[in-house]
Design a protein around this motif. Structure first.
Motif, mmCIF file in Angstrom:
data_model
loop_
_atom_site.group_PDB
_atom_site.id
_atom_site.type_symbol
_atom_site.label_atom_id
_atom_site.label_comp_id
_atom_site.label_asym_id
_atom_site.label_seq_id
_atom_site.Cartn_x
_atom_site.Cartn_y
_atom_site.Cartn_z
ATOM 1 N N GLN A 187 0.834 -1.208 0.000
ATOM 2 C CA GLN A 187 0.000 0.000 0.000
ATOM 3 C C GLN A 187 0.868 1.258 0.000
ATOM 4 O OE1 GLN A 187 -3.289 0.205 -0.364
ATOM 5 N NE2 GLN A 187 -3.433 -2.029 -0.523
ATOM 6 N N ASP A 188 1.939 1.239 0.806
ATOM 7 C CA ASP A 188 2.838 2.399 0.842
ATOM 8 C C ASP A 188 3.497 2.620 -0.512
ATOM 9 O OD1 ASP A 188 2.213 2.709 3.486
ATOM 10 O OD2 ASP A 188 4.015 1.684 4.244
ATOM 11 N N MET A 189 3.920 1.538 -1.170
ATOM 12 C CA MET A 189 4.536 1.663 -2.492
ATOM 13 C C MET A 189 3.533 2.195 -3.509
ATOM 14 S SD MET A 189 6.789 -1.871 -2.549
ATOM 15 C CE MET A 189 7.399 -1.587 -4.199
ATOM 16 N N MET A 190 2.283 1.719 -3.408
ATOM 17 C CA MET A 190 1.248 2.211 -4.317
ATOM 18 C C MET A 190 1.019 3.712 -4.125
ATOM 19 S SD MET A 190 -1.539 -0.891 -4.122
ATOM 20 C CE MET A 190 -2.802 0.137 -4.845
ATOM 21 N N ARG A 191 0.910 4.140 -2.818
ATOM 22 C CA ARG A 191 0.682 5.559 -2.557
ATOM 23 C C ARG A 191 1.833 6.410 -3.070
ATOM 24 N NH1 ARG A 191 -1.915 3.576 2.208
ATOM 25 N NH2 ARG A 191 0.086 3.476 3.307
ATOM 26 N N GLU A 192 3.068 5.910 -2.901
ATOM 27 C CA GLU A 192 4.227 6.655 -3.390
ATOM 28 C C GLU A 192 4.178 6.818 -4.905
ATOM 29 O OE1 GLU A 192 9.108 6.225 -3.476
ATOM 30 O OE2 GLU A 192 7.882 4.848 -2.272
ATOM 31 N N ARG A 193 3.798 5.779 -5.599
ATOM 32 C CA ARG A 193 3.735 5.859 -7.057
ATOM 33 C C ARG A 193 2.563 6.697 -7.527
ATOM 34 N NH1 ARG A 193 6.883 2.428 -5.390
ATOM 35 N NH2 ARG A 193 8.520 1.428 -6.658
ATOM 36 N N ILE A 194 1.443 6.646 -6.797
ATOM 37 C CA ILE A 194 0.313 7.505 -7.141
ATOM 38 C C ILE A 194 0.700 8.977 -6.983
ATOM 39 C CG2 ILE A 194 -2.006 8.218 -6.402
ATOM 40 C CD1 ILE A 194 -2.577 5.276 -5.777
ATOM 41 N N ARG A 195 1.437 9.279 -5.886
ATOM 42 C CA ARG A 195 1.912 10.657 -5.718
ATOM 43 C C ARG A 195 2.840 11.074 -6.854
ATOM 44 N NH1 ARG A 195 2.322 9.210 -0.164
ATOM 45 N NH2 ARG A 195 4.544 8.718 -0.463
ATOM 46 N N LYS A 196 3.706 10.149 -7.279
ATOM 47 C CA LYS A 196 4.597 10.456 -8.390
ATOM 48 C C LYS A 196 3.814 10.674 -9.685
ATOM 49 C CE LYS A 196 8.322 10.772 -8.391
ATOM 50 N NZ LYS A 196 9.186 11.983 -8.353
ATOM 51 N N MET A 197 2.739 9.874 -9.895
ATOM 52 C CA MET A 197 1.904 10.059 -11.075
ATOM 53 C C MET A 197 1.266 11.451 -11.078
ATOM 54 S SD MET A 197 0.121 6.281 -11.085
ATOM 55 C CE MET A 197 -1.177 6.748 -12.215
ATOM 56 N N GLU A 198 0.747 11.862 -9.907
ATOM 57 C CA GLU A 198 0.150 13.189 -9.803
ATOM 58 C C GLU A 198 1.201 14.267 -10.044
ATOM 59 O OE1 GLU A 198 -2.972 14.013 -9.542
ATOM 60 O OE2 GLU A 198 -3.516 11.904 -9.620
ATOM 61 N N GLU A 199 2.405 14.032 -9.545
ATOM 62 C CA GLU A 199 3.479 15.006 -9.753
ATOM 63 C C GLU A 199 3.811 15.147 -11.234
ATOM 64 O OE1 GLU A 199 8.257 15.328 -8.734
ATOM 65 O OE2 GLU A 199 6.941 14.145 -7.422
ATOM 66 N N ILE A 200 3.855 14.001 -11.937
ATOM 67 C CA ILE A 200 4.149 14.041 -13.377
ATOM 68 C C ILE A 200 3.024 14.733 -14.127
ATOM 69 C CG2 ILE A 200 4.454 12.595 -15.432
ATOM 70 C CD1 ILE A 200 5.913 10.578 -13.639
ATOM 71 N N ARG A 201 1.764 14.394 -13.776
ATOM 72 C CA ARG A 201 0.632 15.060 -14.440
ATOM 73 C C ARG A 201 0.667 16.567 -14.200
ATOM 74 N NH1 ARG A 201 -2.468 10.499 -12.258
ATOM 75 N NH2 ARG A 201 -2.875 9.005 -13.931
ATOM 76 N N MET A 202 0.995 16.967 -12.953
ATOM 77 C CA MET A 202 1.083 18.392 -12.646
ATOM 78 C C MET A 202 2.191 19.052 -13.444
ATOM 79 S SD MET A 202 -0.256 20.886 -11.038
ATOM 80 C CE MET A 202 -1.303 19.997 -9.873
ATOM 81 N N SER A 203 3.310 18.339 -13.632
ATOM 82 C CA SER A 203 4.412 18.887 -14.414
ATOM 83 C C SER A 203 3.994 19.100 -15.863
ATOM 84 C CB SER A 203 5.624 17.941 -14.350
ATOM 85 O OG SER A 203 6.077 17.796 -13.018
ATOM 86 N N VAL A 204 3.231 18.132 -16.412
ATOM 87 C CA VAL A 204 2.748 18.271 -17.790
ATOM 88 C C VAL A 204 1.804 19.464 -17.900
ATOM 89 C CG1 VAL A 204 1.391 17.167 -19.600
ATOM 90 C CG2 VAL A 204 3.055 15.829 -18.322
ATOM 91 N N THR A 205 0.916 19.626 -16.895
ATOM 92 C CA THR A 205 -0.004 20.771 -16.901
ATOM 93 C C THR A 205 0.761 22.087 -16.850
ATOM 94 O OG1 THR A 205 -1.701 19.442 -15.787
ATOM 95 C CG2 THR A 205 -1.953 21.834 -15.713
ATOM 96 N N GLU A 206 1.752 22.149 -15.972
ATOM 97 C CA GLU A 206 2.563 23.360 -15.876
ATOM 98 C C GLU A 206 3.315 23.624 -17.180
ATOM 99 O OE1 GLU A 206 5.063 22.765 -12.536
ATOM 100 O OE2 GLU A 206 3.474 23.093 -11.044
ATOM 101 N N LEU A 207 3.770 22.535 -17.833
ATOM 102 C CA LEU A 207 4.458 22.695 -19.117
ATOM 103 C C LEU A 207 3.513 23.268 -20.167
ATOM 104 C CD1 LEU A 207 6.921 22.266 -20.924
ATOM 105 C CD2 LEU A 207 6.145 19.933 -21.327
ATOM 106 N N GLN A 208 2.267 22.763 -20.187
ATOM 107 C CA GLN A 208 1.287 23.285 -21.141
ATOM 108 C C GLN A 208 0.997 24.758 -20.886
ATOM 109 O OE1 GLN A 208 -1.957 20.562 -20.537
ATOM 110 N NE2 GLN A 208 -1.223 19.120 -22.058
#
Length: 568
Positions: A214-235
């Motif tokens: 569960q901890d590994m899943m949450r860490e990766r979900i946070r990373k996914m959100e971080e990547i999505r946010m980076s793409v949004t900021e790039l746009q």
């Protein structure tokens, strides 16, 4: 064998719904077994499909199959019980107080087989005593339920292939499950525990492993959100950079174009003035040459005359040259009058260079550049709700413009027409206004421009000047979009604003929001917004049309105000 006697009884073959021996036993995904008919009726009409025993819910109704192995054992069990086992509800009472030992007795006797292989074939001297000594638990007492249901349950009765005994022990040295005889024969001195003890310890570690997962899943979900946010900021950065760069380069391009036009005009004016000055000087010089030529001729005649008296009288008047201008310092200036323009442009380019250096170091601040207007403008489908019926006003049309009878089409002719002049008619610019005046609200109309290389479309204020050469800018009451040479699109602002088109439009939609002070233009075919100009309106606005002239021979088509076809 004692453990078998304490766990196996006829209750293991009872359906917990009908409390009778299984009929067509079927297992749920959680491992519990019921009669096929009982569990089917239990789920009929239910909104949530749960196991009757453990209450585990399933996302959809499980597709159950009959457990044929358990059915075979159950049928043998019914046969050994005889008619007494066929009842329902009171099965245990009909069998007597020791009915729970029947199955154990049958097992010890080797009566049951699983797909032709005896479940227990090895007998011990204690078999008879165990069969008679296993007590029957009181009715209603709690005891462990045991079922046979397919692969999952058959693992609970795993049989040693060598000794045909149940695998009840686990050897930690060899990491395998063994039966008691295997322990004595092959695993003497090894660390062995019961299967249940090993599983309970593993189960405790299983909880920690689940938490780690569960901890590994949450860490990766946070990373996914971080990547999505980076793409949004790039746009967003792309939008800021695009809007900012368009503004900067458009301003520079307009400044350069304006300077070029000023240079050309200055050179033309200077050249014309120099020509006029030169012509005047040439005329004056020619006059002086004629006067000198006449004086020279007179002196020549006087020198050849024999009349001395005449010569004496005439000589004083001819003794000095005729009055002339000192031309030694006179010349035609080569100064074209463009130096000031170049200096002004150089200053502007220097500022532009400083601005570019600042942008290269700091980028475009989010607060300076507004978001792309494409995202904030209403969609074509929505603004079509404000469609109005626009017609052309013939009293405003330039004499070269040809209007259709229904006042929906206009094109430029080759010659002027004899039309009555009036204050409303354009006399220099080939354009025409619409009849409808807008002083409030929202209004939308569409104009077909396909095939034309040049056109102007937009709105004009009712009091705008219509005589002579017109400065078609917002400050003079004109807000419109222009197309030149099929691909050069610009808005007539101050300075002129170039507009990038991804594709040449065939139909233009014009939308006016009077209260917001907006005039918007849309490519109807592509369903995209082109440009929006914002201003403050204080008087009536009229639709503005200009088909432009046909000097190139490629712009003879008309502008057509089309009936509205709503986009689905």
């Amino acid at each position: 064998m004692t453990s078998l006697g304490s766990f196996l009884s006829d209750e293991q073959f009872q359906c917990s719904i009908c409390l009778d021996v299984f009929t067509n036993p079927s297992s749920t995904p959680c491992g519990h077994t019921f009669c096929m008919g009982c569990i089917s009726r239990y789920w009929d009409g239910a909104k949530v499909y749960q196991c009757p025993l453990c209450k585990k819910a399933f996302p959809k109704r499980p597709d159950l199959q009959i457990n044929r192995t358990l059915k075979e054992i159950t049928e043998q069990f019914k046969t050994m019980l005889g008619p007494a086992g066929a009842g329902s509800g009171g099965t245990r009472e009909k069998r007597g107080g020791r009915g729970g030992n029947v199955f154990l007795t049958l097992l010890l006797a080797g009566a049951f087989t699983l797909k032709g292989i005896p479940i227990l074939v090895s007998m011990s001297p204690l078999s008879s005593s165990l069969a008679s000594s296993v007590p029957t638990p009181p009715r209603g007492s709690s005891r462990r339920r045991f079922t046979l249901s397919g692969v999952g349950d058959s693992q609970r009765l795993s049989i040693c292939q060598t000794h045909q005994r149940v695998l009840t022990l686990y050897c930690r040295n060899d990491g395998k499950c063994v039966c008691p005889e295997c322990q004595v024969a092959e695993h003497q001195g090894h660390d062995t525990v019961s299967v249940e003890t090993e599983w309970m310890e593993n189960k405790a570690r299983l909880g920690l492993l689940e938490q780690q997962i569960q901890d590994m899943m949450r860490e990766r979900i946070r990373k996914m959100e971080e990547i999505r946010m980076s793409v949004t900021e790039l746009q967003m950065a792309v939008e800021r950079e695009t809007a900012g760069s368009v503004c900067v380069f458009s301003a520079l391009a307009c400044a350069v174009e304006r300077a070029q036009a000023e240079v050309m005009e200055a050179m033309e004016v200077t050249c014309q003035a120099a020509k006029h000055h030169a012509d005047a000087m040439l005329r004056q010089l020619e006059a002086e040459v004629c006067a000198l030529k006449s004086r020279g001729h007179a002196l020549s005649e006087l020198s050849q005359s024999d009349d001395q008296v005449h010569c004496i009288k005439s000589f004083p008047a001819l003794s000095s040259p005729p009055p002339t201008k000192d031309w030694s310092e006179v010349s035609v200036s080569s100064d074209l009058g463009t130096a000031a323009i170049y200096r002004s442009l150089a200053t502007l380019v220097g500022k532009f260079q400083d601005q570019l250096n600042h942008i290269a170091d700091m980028g475009f601040p989010p607060s300076v550049v507004e978001p792309s207007p494409v995202r904030t403008q209403p969609k074509v489908k929505r603004i079509q709700e404000y469609a109005v019926d626009v017609t052309l006003d013939s009293s405003t049309a330039h004499p070269r413009l040809l209007l259709s009878e229904d006042l929906k089409k206009v094109k430029c002719g080759d010659r002027l027409q004899l039309l009555p002049d009036g204050p409303a008619r354009f006399d220099r610019v080939v354009c025409v206004l619409g009849r409808e005046a807008f002083s409030s609200g929202r209004h939308y109309w569409e104009v077909e421009v396909g095939g034309k290389s040049d056109w102007d479309l937009g709105v004009a204020s009712e009091s705008s000047n219509r005589k002579g050469k017109i400065e078609v800018t917002p400050s003079n009451g004109y807000w419109f979009l222009s197309l030149r040479d099929r691909n050069k699109c610009a808005f007539r602002s101050e300075p002129c604003t170039d507009v990038q088109l991804t594709q040449t439009p065939h139909k233009i939609g014009v939308f006016v929001d009077y209260e917001k002070g907006q005039v918007s233009f849309y490519n109807v075919s592509a369903k995209v917004h082109i440009y929006t100009f914002t201003d403050t309106f204080s008087e009536n606005l009229l639709p503005f049309f200009s088909p432009c002239t046909n000097r190139s021979g490629k712009n003879e088509g008309p502008l057509v105000i089309t009936a509205l076809h709503k986009i689905q």
